[in-house]
Structure formats: structure tokens, C-alpha cells
Design a protein around this motif. Structure first.
Motif, short mmCIF file in Angstrom:
data_model
loop_
_atom_site.label_atom_id
_atom_site.label_comp_id
_atom_site.label_asym_id
_atom_site.label_seq_id
_atom_site.Cartn_x
_atom_site.Cartn_y
_atom_site.Cartn_z
N GLU A 23 0.87 -1.27 -0.06
CA GLU A 23 -0.07 0.13 0.02
C GLU A 23 0.84 1.44 0.04
OE1 GLU A 23 -3.22 0.00 3.00
OE2 GLU A 23 -2.82 -2.07 3.28
N ILE A 24 0.40 2.21 -0.85
CA ILE A 24 0.91 3.57 -0.62
C ILE A 24 -0.11 4.57 -0.23
CG2 ILE A 24 2.02 5.51 -1.74
CD1 ILE A 24 2.70 3.55 -3.82
N ARG A 25 -0.07 5.00 1.18
CA ARG A 25 -1.18 5.73 1.71
C ARG A 25 -0.54 7.12 1.90
NH1 ARG A 25 -2.80 1.84 7.18
NH2 ARG A 25 -3.63 0.31 5.92
N HIS A 26 -1.61 8.03 1.75
CA HIS A 26 -1.40 9.48 1.99
C HIS A 26 -2.82 10.12 2.16
CE1 HIS A 26 -0.62 13.95 1.02
NE2 HIS A 26 0.58 13.53 2.04
N GLY A 27 -3.45 9.70 3.44
CA GLY A 27 -4.69 10.07 3.76
C GLY A 27 -5.75 8.94 3.79
N VAL A 28 -5.26 7.93 4.30
CA VAL A 28 -6.20 6.83 4.48
C VAL A 28 -6.81 7.02 6.15
CG1 VAL A 28 -6.72 4.28 5.00
CG2 VAL A 28 -5.13 5.36 3.08
N GLY A 29 -8.13 6.90 6.26
CA GLY A 29 -8.90 6.87 7.30
C GLY A 29 -9.02 8.48 7.79
N ASN A 30 -8.11 9.14 7.67
CA ASN A 30 -8.15 10.72 8.31
C ASN A 30 -7.46 11.29 6.93
OD1 ASN A 30 -9.68 10.79 10.66
ND2 ASN A 30 -7.97 9.67 11.65
N LEU A 31 -7.58 12.72 6.93
CA LEU A 31 -6.97 13.54 6.16
C LEU A 31 -5.58 13.76 6.56
CD1 LEU A 31 -9.72 16.47 5.66
CD2 LEU A 31 -8.75 14.55 3.95
N PRO A 32 -4.39 13.67 5.38
CA PRO A 32 -3.17 13.82 5.70
C PRO A 32 -2.61 15.15 6.32
CG PRO A 32 -3.16 13.79 3.63
CD PRO A 32 -4.79 13.66 4.06
N VAL A 33 -1.61 15.49 7.23
CA VAL A 33 -1.26 16.49 7.63
C VAL A 33 -0.56 17.20 6.53
CG1 VAL A 33 0.50 17.52 9.01
CG2 VAL A 33 -0.45 15.70 9.99
N ALA A 34 -0.90 18.56 6.40
CA ALA A 34 -0.47 19.45 5.40
C ALA A 34 1.20 19.18 4.83
CB ALA A 34 -0.85 20.89 5.60
N GLY A 35 1.50 18.89 3.88
CA GLY A 35 2.69 18.63 3.33
C GLY A 35 3.45 17.47 3.85
N SER A 36 2.79 16.51 4.37
CA SER A 36 3.46 15.12 5.05
C SER A 36 3.62 14.28 3.80
CB SER A 36 2.60 14.64 6.01
OG SER A 36 1.21 14.32 5.50
N PRO A 37 4.74 13.46 4.13
CA PRO A 37 5.07 12.50 2.83
C PRO A 37 4.09 11.27 2.82
CG PRO A 37 6.62 12.24 4.48
CD PRO A 37 5.84 13.45 4.98
N ALA A 38 4.06 10.40 1.87
CA ALA A 38 3.17 9.17 1.87
C ALA A 38 3.82 8.19 2.58
CB ALA A 38 2.78 8.76 0.46
N ALA A 39 2.98 7.28 3.07
CA ALA A 39 3.46 5.92 3.91
C ALA A 39 3.46 4.67 2.83
CB ALA A 39 2.78 5.71 4.96
N ALA A 40 4.49 3.86 2.65
CA ALA A 40 4.40 2.65 1.75
C ALA A 40 4.93 1.38 2.89
CB ALA A 40 5.41 2.84 0.57
N PHE A 41 4.34 0.22 2.54
CA PHE A 41 4.54 -0.88 3.19
C PHE A 41 3.82 -1.85 2.51
CE2 PHE A 41 0.57 0.97 5.20
CZ PHE A 41 -0.11 -0.21 5.21
N THR A 42 4.47 -3.04 2.96
CA THR A 42 3.58 -4.30 2.63
C THR A 42 3.32 -5.23 3.87
OG1 THR A 42 4.94 -4.69 0.58
CG2 THR A 42 3.93 -6.57 1.31
N SER A 43 1.82 -5.55 3.91
CA SER A 43 1.75 -6.60 4.91
C SER A 43 1.20 -7.93 4.36
CB SER A 43 0.40 -5.69 5.70
OG SER A 43 -0.83 -5.82 4.80
N GLN A 44 1.30 -8.97 5.35
CA GLN A 44 1.04 -10.31 4.85
C GLN A 44 0.19 -10.99 5.87
OE1 GLN A 44 4.60 -12.42 3.69
NE2 GLN A 44 4.04 -13.69 5.12
#
Length: 496
Positions: A23-44
Motif C-alpha cells: 500500500e501507498i497511503r497518504h490520507g487513509v482513514g483521516n486527511l493527511p497533515v499538510a505537506g506530509s509524505p506518503a507511507a508505503a509498506f507491505t503487509s502479509q
């Protein structure tokens, strides 16, 4: 199903699953903080499901391991613990079966008792479901008495939760699961959390809840439940009714700490009694037409009693309807639903009108980005959701596109210091667009990808996070999931 014929030979099944999701997340569940970077990870998720069926008993067990890639070092220590768990372990024992001539007493077609750790899925998983989208999924420790007679289905369910069976423990006080072992105090000192205490957020030295989190977002935290489910299919129309009573351990507001180290505010679950909530309602689904088949659904549910925090539920409701027009592999249709919320203009102290959609699968209904009725909380003013769904189902490729218009169902006041007294927020929460595609590589393997955008408003930011103009109003999310589910016995079976 009307009766089950006795098995002359035992039947075994063994099914594995390896499901990875990047997943590449930038605002899942809640709006992202202004100017914040996206999060990336793999779950299993790795799961092994074993089944056994013979004569009058069916047995099932599912063992699973859930983790994020890199969460553990390449060599772990004992202190790291483990995430291996029993997802399911149940037995279903036939008590009455008219199809089995060895059973002399058969006043109804079929009756069985299913007991143990099990998934529970009813209707479309709106209120009771296995939440399979989450890697850890959901299960219940419960007993189900399941009856069938002349096309009618009646399920009676019950469960009773406790934290421990240790000697020296008195009473049946129950603390909801997944309790943190430590928390940060008001002086930024980490303090150990004692048993039976759950920390909450603090504001001005007082405990507060940052957002209205439903029971869906808190895993299985009821003290006990009883359930009645009734269903019957009339030609192409299915009727179902649900009565669900869940009870929550009462608590008191407390704190731990000292003047030197600071305080952690929270809830201590050592108060006698429970808060009892009742959910009731019905659903109709059907199919009409031949040249242009139309799948339709309508439902209405209400809630009464007291919620888990002891607030009196007043006129809490959830209703909706949808249509899907089908032409060959293409389906398209609109839908609309409402979940009531608390009206700041009319509600009295100690009351709430917020409908909580129990233990269903919010990811399936209120947007793939999980802004509503998931673990990230949901507006106290409820939700209106008008949507349009488009789906194409091919032999190997399935694609879908959903567009949602979200708005508050009830009036919510802006309570920020610079707002005018009793200033209502604009109703619009935002628009969400979800695009997914699933491709079947082979009998056991599928590849699924998706992309979603939330175009939010200040109302969404305020009702979810308590701020305004501090978050980016556009959230995005993309994922790629590979799901491998080999049936080991089928794979080894000789070809006919």
C-alpha cells in the motif's frame, strides 16, 4: 439446505492462504497533515485452514500469522513475541437431521450446535461480518444454535467474554482487548498501564475521546451478547431479521501517575454492571426482470438501550436502498443510505442518537479509504452516503468503480474557540472515488489492485480530527494485493 445426509466416509480439507498487500497511503482513514509524505509498506497474512466432516460432526480450524514486512529483524529474540494465532477453532454438531434415518427424533428438518472460535457472517456483512479485508480479520468466541425448517433459517447465538481464568481473580469485570502496556504521561514520561485500565487522550488535563470510534474499530470488546437471526427466501426475494443485544462493562474515569512523572488519564473497568444495547431490524434483497435484471436491496435498523459509554440511545437508526441494473458482464446502479448521528441542536446531556453498525465490514460499504465506522473514528453527526457503483465481471478480469458523496446526517456545531456560538458546520464531508481491478492468474491465485481519492472538506477535518485548515483536503491511496489460496487435497487429486 434441508437436512444433511450422513457421510459414509470422513471428508478432509486443507486450504492454505498467502496474501500480501502493498500500500501507498497518504490520507487513509483521516486527511493527511499538510505537506506530509506518503507511507508505503507491505503487509502479509499466512493462513492454514483445516476441515473435517463425518457423520454428525463438522470441525474447522484456521491458524494464521499476520505481520508487516520488515516488522521483525532477520533474527528475532524472545522479547519480540509472536503474532501466530488461532483464527478459528470450532465444531458443528448435528442434533436433528431428517435426512439421517438413524436419528429417530426429527420434529424439524435440521438443528445443530456450532461452538468455539468462529467467523460470523450474516446477510451482506453490513452489521455482522468477518471483516476479511483486514489481514487479521474478525472472529467471535461464541455458541450458535442453528435451525432449519421448510426453508426458514433461525440462528440463536450467545457469547460471554472474560480476561483470565487465573486463580485469585474475583468478579467478572471485563476490560476490552488490545490494551496498551504503557502510555505517555502529561510530562512525557512513559508509565506502565495496570490491568483493567485503558488510557484515553488528554486535553486540558482531562480525559476526552478524540473521535467517535464504534465497536467496529475496537475489535471484540463486548462483555456478552445474545443474537436472534431469522431468514427465509420467497422465490427470488430474501427476507431476514436481526436482533442483537451486546453488553459492555461499565467503567469509571481514573488516572495513574504522580506529580513528578505526570498523569495518564483513562478508564478503569472495575464497576459492577453493564451497559446494554439492542439493535434490531430487517433486510430485503431480490432480483426482478429478465431481459434487464435488476438486483435490489432495502433495509432498516434501529438501536436502543445504552451505548458502551453509558449514554442513552435516542432514535438511533440506519436505513438505505440500492439498485443494480445488469446487462451481460456490466452492472451499474445507485444507492443511498443514512446512519443517524447526534444532533447538537436538540440532544440532551447523557443521550446520543449515533447509530453504531456493530461488527460488520465498513470497508465494503462506506468507501475503501475507511474514513467512516472503522478504527479511525467517525463523525458524531452520523453519515449520509449517496453513491453510484459500476462493475464489469469478465471470465478472468473484474473491475469496479464507485463514487460516494458523503455528508453529515445531523447538525454538528463548530466548537473551536474562534467560532461563533452554536455555529453549525456545513453538511458536506467530501467525495470519494474508488477504482479496483482483480485478475485471476490461475485456479488458486488472484492479483488485485486499486486506487482511491478522497476530496474532503473542513467539516471532514473537524469532525474526524478536531482541527480546521491544518490538513490536506485530498487523500490518496493505492494498493496491490496478491492472494494465493491452494487447496492442497484438490491439487494432489488424480485427474479424471
Amino acid at each position: 439446505m434441508v437436512g444433511v445426509l450422513p457421510q459414509t466416509n470422513a471428508q478432509f480439507s486443507l486450504i492454505g492462504q498467502l496474501r500480501t498487500r502493498t500500500e501507498i497511503r497518504h490520507g487513509v482513514g483521516n486527511l493527511p497533515v499538510a505537506g506530509s509524505p506518503a507511507a508505503a509498506f507491505t503487509s502479509q497474512r499466512a493462513r492454514l485452514t483445516f476441515g473435517y466432516k463425518w457423520d454428525r460432526i463438522t470441525f474447522g480450524m484456521a491458524i494464521q500469522d499476520v505481520r508487516v514486512w520488515g516488522q521483525d529483524a532477520s533474527t528475532i529474540s524472545n522479547a519480540d513475541g509472536n503474532r501466530l494465532m488461532i483464527h478459528e477453532a470450532w465444531a458443528d454438531v448435528a442434533l436433528i437431521n431428517r435426512a439421517d434415518t438413524t436419528m429417530k427424533f426429527a420434529p424439524i428438518d435440521y438443528l445443530s450446535l456450532k461452538i468455539g472460535r468462529q467467523e460470523m457472517v450474516y446477510d451482506d456483512s453490513r452489521l455482522i461480518g468477518n471483516l476479511d479485508w483486514l489481514q487479521q480479520a474478525r472472529r467471535f468466541d461464541a455458541a450458535l444454535l442453528k435451525a432449519q425448517h421448510k426453508g426458514w433459517q433461525l440462528d440463536l447465538g450467545t457469547g460471554f467474554n472474560q480476561n483470565t481464568d487465573a486463580f485469585g481473580v474475583s468478579g467478572t469485570y471485563y476490560t476490552p482487548g488490545n490494551v496498551p502496556t504503557s502510555a505517555l504521561s502529561t510530562k512525557s514520561v512513559t508509565l506502565a498501564v495496570p490491568a483493567g485500565f485503558i488510557p484515553t487522550a488528554t486535553k486540558g488535563g482531562l480525559p476526552v475521546l478524540t473521535s467517535a470510534v464504534g465497536t467496529n474499530g475496537q475489535n471484540q470488546q463486548f462483555k456478552s451478547f445474545t443474537m436472534i437471526y431469522l431468514a427465509h427466501k420467497f422465490n427470488k426475494t430474501k427476507f431476514s431479521a436481526l436482533f442483537f443485544n451486546d453488553n459492555f462493562q461499565k467503567y469509571r474515569v481514573d488516572s495513574i501517575g504522580s506529580a513528578t512523572n505526570g498523569y495518564v488519564y483513562g478508564r478503569r473497568y472495575d464497576v459492577a454492571g453493564t451497559n446494554s444495547r439492542i439493535t434490531y431490524g430487517a433486510m430485503l434483497t431480490g432480483l426482478i426482470g429478465q431481459s434487464l435484471p435488476i438486483a435490489w436491496q432495502a433495509f432498516a435498523y434501529g438501536q436502543g438501550g445504552r451505548d458502551r459509554d453509558g449514554l442513552q440511545l435516542k432514535k438511533a437508526y440506519h436505513y438505505g436502498a440500492s439498485l443494480m441494473f445488469q446487462r451481460g458482464p456490466l452492472s451499474i446502479g445507485p444507492g443511498y443510505e443514512v446512519l443517524s448521528g447526534t444532533n447538537d441542536a436538540t440532544i440532551n446531556a447523557g443521550q446520543t442518537s449515533r447509530f453504531d453498525p456493530l461488527y460488520g465490514t465498513p470497508h465494503k460499504f462506506w468507501g475503501l479509504m475507511d474514513y467512516f465506522y472503522a478504527g479511525t473514528g467517525s463523525p458524531s453527526g452520523g453519515l449520509k452516503d449517496g453513491y453510484l457503483k459500476v462493475k464489469y465481471t469478465g471470465k478472468r478480469l473484474t473491475t469496479s468503480f464507485d463514487a460516494h458523496y458523503f455528508a453529515l446526517a445531523n447538525t454538528v456545531y463548530n466548537k473551536l474557540p474562534d467560532a461563533a456560538p452554536s455555529a453549525p458546520l456545513a453538511a458536506k464531508l467530501g467525495m470519494e472515488y474508488d477504482l479496483t481491478a482483480t485478475y485471476s492468474l490461475n485456479k488458486f491465485t488472484t492479483v488485485e489492485g486499486g486506487y482511491a481519492i478522497m476530496n474532503g472538506t473542513n467539516t471532514l477535518e473537524y469532525t474526524k480530527q478536531g482541527t480546521m485548515n491544518q490538513k490536506d483536503k485530498v487523500g490518496t491511496w493505492a494498493y496491490l494485493m496478491i492472494n494465493i489460496r491452494p487447496d492442497f487435497f484438490a491439487a494432489n487429486a488424480p485427474k479424471k
